[in-house]
Scaffold this active site. Structure first.
Site, PDB file in Angstrom:
ATOM      1  N   LYS A  65       0.820  -1.216   0.000  1.00  0.00           N
ATOM      2  CA  LYS A  65       0.000   0.000   0.000  1.00  0.00           C
ATOM      3  C   LYS A  65       0.859   1.273   0.000  1.00  0.00           C
ATOM      4  CE  LYS A  65      -3.980  -2.223   2.229  1.00  0.00           C
ATOM      5  NZ  LYS A  65      -4.960  -2.157   3.357  1.00  0.00           N
TER       6      LYS A  65
ATOM      7  N   TYR B  50     -12.416  -2.127  -3.826  1.00  0.00           N
ATOM      8  CA  TYR B  50     -12.920  -2.233  -2.454  1.00  0.00           C
ATOM      9  C   TYR B  50     -14.442  -2.137  -2.382  1.00  0.00           C
ATOM     10  CZ  TYR B  50      -8.374  -2.253  -0.042  1.00  0.00           C
ATOM     11  OH  TYR B  50      -7.135  -2.598   0.461  1.00  0.00           O
TER      12      TYR B  50
ATOM     13  N   ARG C 163      -1.978 -14.310   4.711  1.00  0.00           N
ATOM     14  CA  ARG C 163      -2.687 -13.609   5.793  1.00  0.00           C
ATOM     15  C   ARG C 163      -1.899 -13.724   7.106  1.00  0.00           C
ATOM     16  NH1 ARG C 163      -7.069 -10.221   4.414  1.00  0.00           N
ATOM     17  NH2 ARG C 163      -7.391 -10.298   6.658  1.00  0.00           N
TER      18      ARG C 163
ATOM     19  N   ASN D  48      -2.063   0.253   6.687  1.00  0.00           N
ATOM     20  CA  ASN D  48      -1.518  -0.967   7.271  1.00  0.00           C
ATOM     21  C   ASN D  48      -0.666  -1.777   6.290  1.00  0.00           C
ATOM     22  OD1 ASN D  48      -3.587  -1.918   5.728  1.00  0.00           O
ATOM     23  ND2 ASN D  48      -4.720  -2.894   7.389  1.00  0.00           N
TER      24      ASN D  48
ATOM     25  N   HIS E 210      -2.279  -5.375   1.504  1.00  0.00           N
ATOM     26  CA  HIS E 210      -3.573  -6.057   1.297  1.00  0.00           C
ATOM     27  C   HIS E 210      -3.279  -7.498   0.926  1.00  0.00           C
ATOM     28  CE1 HIS E 210      -7.531  -7.120  -0.309  1.00  0.00           C
ATOM     29  NE2 HIS E 210      -6.856  -7.735  -1.262  1.00  0.00           N
TER      30      HIS E 210
HETATM   31  P1  GDP Z   1      -7.977  -6.747   5.688  1.00  0.00           P
HETATM   32  O1  GDP Z   1      -8.622  -7.871   4.915  1.00  0.00           O
HETATM   33  O2  GDP Z   1      -7.182  -7.249   6.875  1.00  0.00           O
HETATM   34  O3  GDP Z   1      -7.170  -5.812   4.818  1.00  0.00           O
HETATM   35  O4  GDP Z   1      -9.148  -5.873   6.354  1.00  0.00           O
HETATM   36  P2  GDP Z   1     -10.617  -5.488   5.809  1.00  0.00           P
HETATM   37  O5  GDP Z   1     -10.940  -6.264   4.555  1.00  0.00           O
HETATM   38  O6  GDP Z   1     -11.560  -5.600   6.954  1.00  0.00           O
HETATM   39  O7  GDP Z   1     -10.485  -3.930   5.481  1.00  0.00           O
HETATM   40  C1  GDP Z   1      -9.881  -3.495   4.274  1.00  0.00           C
HETATM   41  C2  GDP Z   1      -8.966  -2.338   4.597  1.00  0.00           C
HETATM   42  O8  GDP Z   1      -9.742  -1.243   5.075  1.00  0.00           O
HETATM   43  C3  GDP Z   1      -7.954  -2.581   5.725  1.00  0.00           C
HETATM   44  O9  GDP Z   1      -6.799  -3.285   5.323  1.00  0.00           O
HETATM   45  C4  GDP Z   1      -7.629  -1.161   6.139  1.00  0.00           C
HETATM   46  O10 GDP Z   1      -6.735  -0.522   5.208  1.00  0.00           O
HETATM   47  C5  GDP Z   1      -8.992  -0.498   6.028  1.00  0.00           C
HETATM   48  N1  GDP Z   1      -9.731  -0.549   7.302  1.00  0.00           N
HETATM   49  C6  GDP Z   1     -10.258  -1.648   7.926  1.00  0.00           C
HETATM   50  N2  GDP Z   1     -10.882  -1.326   9.073  1.00  0.00           N
HETATM   51  C7  GDP Z   1     -10.760   0.030   9.185  1.00  0.00           C
HETATM   52  C8  GDP Z   1     -11.215   0.975  10.156  1.00  0.00           C
HETATM   53  O11 GDP Z   1     -11.857   0.646  11.146  1.00  0.00           O
HETATM   54  N3  GDP Z   1     -10.890   2.297   9.915  1.00  0.00           N
HETATM   55  C9  GDP Z   1     -10.195   2.694   8.805  1.00  0.00           C
HETATM   56  N4  GDP Z   1      -9.923   3.997   8.647  1.00  0.00           N
HETATM   57  N5  GDP Z   1      -9.762   1.826   7.872  1.00  0.00           N
HETATM   58  C10 GDP Z   1     -10.029   0.512   8.061  1.00  0.00           C
HETATM   59 MG    MG Z   2     -10.082  -7.796   3.471  1.00  0.00          MG
END
Ligand code: GDP
Ligand code: MG
Length: 140
Positions: A11, A51, A87, A114, A117
């Site tokens: 990212k 997304y 993961r 973070n 992805h």
């Molecule tokens: P991942 O699969 O671990 O990447 O997590 P998710 O699919 O739940 O979320 C996608 C991405 O959205 C995450 O990697 C973060 O960059 C972002 N994200 C997830 N949860 C949050 C949140 O609570 N706040 C914000 N600002 N970004 C989030």
């Molecule tokens: Mg995800």
């Protein structure tokens, strides 16, 4: 366990800090092979489409803006059980909850910025790989 492929994205927070090589080393050390890789600067439309599953979440707009804030490296990782293994190597979404030695624990700036992805299932991996790569650009 089968040989699988998964879609990874380094990212903008990580490309900005010149961490592409350090992150790729984490993948290779764990036996994930980088079989496709391209640096791209996502458009808003591309980030929204990628997304789309999160479009009802409160953080969607902020996530899209972040993902377009600089270049990313899209990549296809290949290996045994690659989706789950990646993961594990990435660590939890929120770096505060990520295990020691994971990419997100060591490099992430925040729950949003973070660093990486990774696809969350083989079905989504197939869709996400097709979003960015033609089969001819993946060399196993
Ligand atoms: P991942 O699969 O671990 O990447 O997590 P998710 O699919 O739940 O979320 C996608 C991405 O959205 C995450 O990697 C973060 O960059 C972002 N994200 C997830 N949860 C949050 C949140 O609570 N706040 C914000 N600002 N970004 C989030
Ligand atoms: Mg995800």
């Amino acid at each position: 366990m089968a040989i699988e492929r998964t879609l990874s994205i380094i990212k903008p927070d990580a490309t900005r800090r010149n961490l592409t090589g350090a992150i790729n080393a984490r993948f290779e050390e764990r036996g994930l092979r980088i079989v496709g890789q391209r640096r791209v600067h996502l458009t808003t439309a591309q980030a929204e489409a990628f997304y789309a599953v999160h479009k009802e979440r409160s953080f969607f707009g902020s996530l899209v803006e972040f993902m377009c804030s600089g270049p990313v490296v899209v990549q296809v990782l290949e290996g045994e059980d690659a989706v789950t293994l990646n993961r594990e190597v990435m660590g939890a979404t929120n770096p505060a909850n990520a295990e020691a030695g994971t990419i997100r624990k060591d490099f992430a700036e925040s729950i949003e910025a973070n660093s990486v992805h990774g696809s969350d299932s083989p079905e989504n991996a197939a869709k996400e790989i097709a979003f960015f790569f033609a089969e001819v650009d993946i060399v196993g």
